[in-house]
Structures are given as structure tokens and as C-alpha cells.
Scaffold this active site. Sequence first.
Site, mmCIF file in Angstrom:
data_model
loop_
_atom_site.group_PDB
_atom_site.id
_atom_site.type_symbol
_atom_site.label_atom_id
_atom_site.label_comp_id
_atom_site.label_asym_id
_atom_site.label_seq_id
_atom_site.Cartn_x
_atom_site.Cartn_y
_atom_site.Cartn_z
ATOM 1 N N TRP A 189 0.828 -1.213 0.000
ATOM 2 C CA TRP A 189 0.000 0.000 0.000
ATOM 3 C C TRP A 189 0.855 1.252 0.000
ATOM 4 C CZ3 TRP A 189 -4.353 -0.678 -2.056
ATOM 5 C CH2 TRP A 189 -5.096 -1.850 -1.826
ATOM 6 N N ASP A 248 -1.925 6.434 6.648
ATOM 7 C CA ASP A 248 -2.946 5.548 6.082
ATOM 8 C C ASP A 248 -3.285 4.529 7.163
ATOM 9 O OD1 ASP A 248 -4.462 3.660 4.808
ATOM 10 O OD2 ASP A 248 -3.068 3.311 3.149
ATOM 11 N N LYS A 291 -12.624 -2.113 6.373
ATOM 12 C CA LYS A 291 -11.950 -3.109 7.202
ATOM 13 C C LYS A 291 -12.409 -3.069 8.657
ATOM 14 C CE LYS A 291 -8.529 -3.349 3.756
ATOM 15 N NZ LYS A 291 -7.840 -2.368 2.935
HETATM 16 C C1 LIG Z 1 -7.310 -1.792 1.865
HETATM 17 C C2 LIG Z 1 -6.263 -0.750 1.961
HETATM 18 C C3 LIG Z 1 -6.152 0.301 1.033
HETATM 19 C C4 LIG Z 1 -7.059 0.426 -0.145
HETATM 20 O O1 LIG Z 1 -8.307 0.863 0.246
HETATM 21 P P1 LIG Z 1 -9.450 1.229 -0.826
HETATM 22 O O2 LIG Z 1 -10.491 1.816 0.073
HETATM 23 O O3 LIG Z 1 -9.850 -0.046 -1.478
HETATM 24 O O4 LIG Z 1 -8.889 2.207 -1.779
HETATM 25 C C5 LIG Z 1 -5.174 1.241 1.236
HETATM 26 N N1 LIG Z 1 -4.321 1.175 2.265
HETATM 27 C C6 LIG Z 1 -4.389 0.172 3.163
HETATM 28 C C7 LIG Z 1 -3.431 0.145 4.304
HETATM 29 C C8 LIG Z 1 -5.359 -0.820 3.036
HETATM 30 O O5 LIG Z 1 -5.417 -1.819 3.930
#
Ligand SMILES: *Cc1c(COP(=O)(O)O)cnc(C)c1O
Length: 322
Positions: free
Chosen positions: A64, A134, A158
Site C-alpha cells: 500500500w 494511512d 476493514k
Molecule cells: C485496503 C487498503 C487500502 C485500499 O483501500 P481502498 O479503500 O480499497 O482504496 C489502502 N491502504 C491500506 C493500508 C489498506 O489496507
Amino acid sequence: MSHRGKEFVGILSQTEADLRRLAGIPDQYRVLFLQGGASLQFAMVPLNLSAQGDTVDYVHTGSWSQKAIEEAKKYCQVHLAASTAEEKFCRVPEQEELSFSANPSYVHITGNNTIFGSEFHYIPDTGGVPLVCDASSNILSRPMEIGRFGLLYAGAQKNIGPAGLTLVIIHESLLGKARPHVPTMLDYKPHADNDSCYNTPPCFSIYVAGLVFQHLLEGGGLSAIAEANRKKARLLYARIDSSDFYISPVQPGSRSLMNVPFTLQNPQLDAAFLQGAEQAGLVGLKGHRSVGGMRASIYNALPIQGVEALVAYMSEFERSHA
Ligand SMILES: *Cc1c(COP(=O)(O)O)cnc(C)c1O
């Protein structure tokens, strides 16, 4: 139900108030309920927090962060403050390993590396430069000191609620700095000025997220869910570490409480392991296609019984295949 009607406006403000109480969000921060996923934040962050020609610092700890870096490179000079790529992302760097550029607009970290299963267990000190995180896969898994960050973002799917909602928590001093010509929808300021109703927000996802916040508050808040998460993770890592049959690729000091990858010493047994697991009702254990092996995602919503069932299955599988 109109998103500007009093029913939904009430839902939205209650949801924000509950999140503020749950996560301990200070008054100087704005909470934005956006769309586009964490992936759109990979672009919104540089478009809002840096000017053309600026250098921005990224800590590279997995798939990511790689995506975030590639997106930022379209708009800025990206300096890697640290990278654990050469160690196959088996850990996150320590504070002493972070080497910042002279004058970055911000520093970006991926708080929890969903695919490789590592997590920051400390908040990097950036010497006053805004820290962007993030937090998609560990938000609300434990208390976090929001005041140490300039901005946190997370896709909801998540740990928060249904897909379609992206949460941004931003210090108010970082609003109103978007690049000229950035599309209005990609500028944080109009969303903040209109309490996330510049246009139609993802109403239903916000409503369900609100129910999750209430549920967490009723269960004792983030310290209670953190204790439950630590218990689940301890149980699973203890099982992995208790024999050579299972292997954790992540160094103990960096292990994620949310995503637990593991491999079998004999990878030829992977398919049999996954098939037997599915028969036992344990699904979704296949590792990400980019790394292989197994991965147990043990987010807030997974009860400890789920981990207990997995651990029992792992012991049984080892007995019959070792
Ligand atoms: C799942 C995830 C993403 C992507 O998220 P989207 O909402 O599908 O764009 C980005 N960063 C991390 C750490 C993730 O776990």
C-alpha cells in the site's frame, strides 16, 4: 430520505460526535466522510498538502505504501525516508532509521501493512512536519494519539463499516491549501466547510458506521477493543511460534494485531491446509496473491472464538501432517 433532511443530518452529526468521543479526536481536527477509498487519498494528500515542486517524505513498508508513493510521484518529488523492501517488508523501520529530507511538506506512513502483516507500534517523530497516516486497516483497533498526526485516512471497509465510505481526520490548519485547479471534489476544504455534505455523502455507509461506533462505545471504547484484539493476536502468534511447522515472516516487534500472515514450513501442504480450513468453516485464509501463504485478518469484528477455532484447526492439521 434526503441527505439534507433533518433525519439524516441528525444521523450524520450523531455519528461524528460518537466517533469523536470514541477516538478522542481533539477540537482542532475536522472529520470528513468522503468517498473514493483510501486509494483516492493517495492523490488527495499530495494535491492538498504540497505545492508543485515540493518534496514529500514517504516511509515504504509494503504494497500500500508503494501505491501511495507512485501516486504522489505524479505531483511531487518523493523522498524515501526509509524502506524495508530489501528485507521483504518483514518489519517497519525504527525511529532512528528514518532519514527525512531537508524541508518536506509532510511525512507519510502506512500505519498497518495489511498484506505483509506489519504495524507501527510507535508514532514517528517528524520534528513538527505534518505526519500523514494511512490507517485503513488498524483504525479503531486501539487508542491512537490523534494529536500527533496532521491527517489520518482510512477506507471504512476493514474496521469501520461498509465499503463506500472513506474517513479523513485532518488538522484544521491543513485545510485550504489545495493546488490551484484541483477538482472541487478533491479539495478537503469544501467538504469541511459543508460538513461532508458538499454533495451527497455515502449516507447508508455512514449510518452503519455510526452503529459500529455506538457498539464500540457500549463495549468500553477503544481500550476495551484493543485488549480483545491483543488477546486474539497473542493466541494466534503463540500457536504459530510454538513449533517449526508454521512460520511467521514478520519480526516480533513489528507484528500486526490485525493481519497475521503465516506460511507452512512445507508449502506443498498449503492447498490441503486451505481446503481443510474451509471444510471447518474457516474461510478467507489464503494469503494475498502477491505474497502467497496464509493470512488471518482478525479485525475488530472477528470474535475470539474465530481465532480459537483457527488455532484448534492448526494444531489438528499439524498433528495429522507433521
Ligand atoms: C485496503 C487498503 C487500502 C485500499 O483501500 P481502498 O479503500 O480499497 O482504496 C489502502 N491502504 C491500506 C493500508 C489498506 O489496507
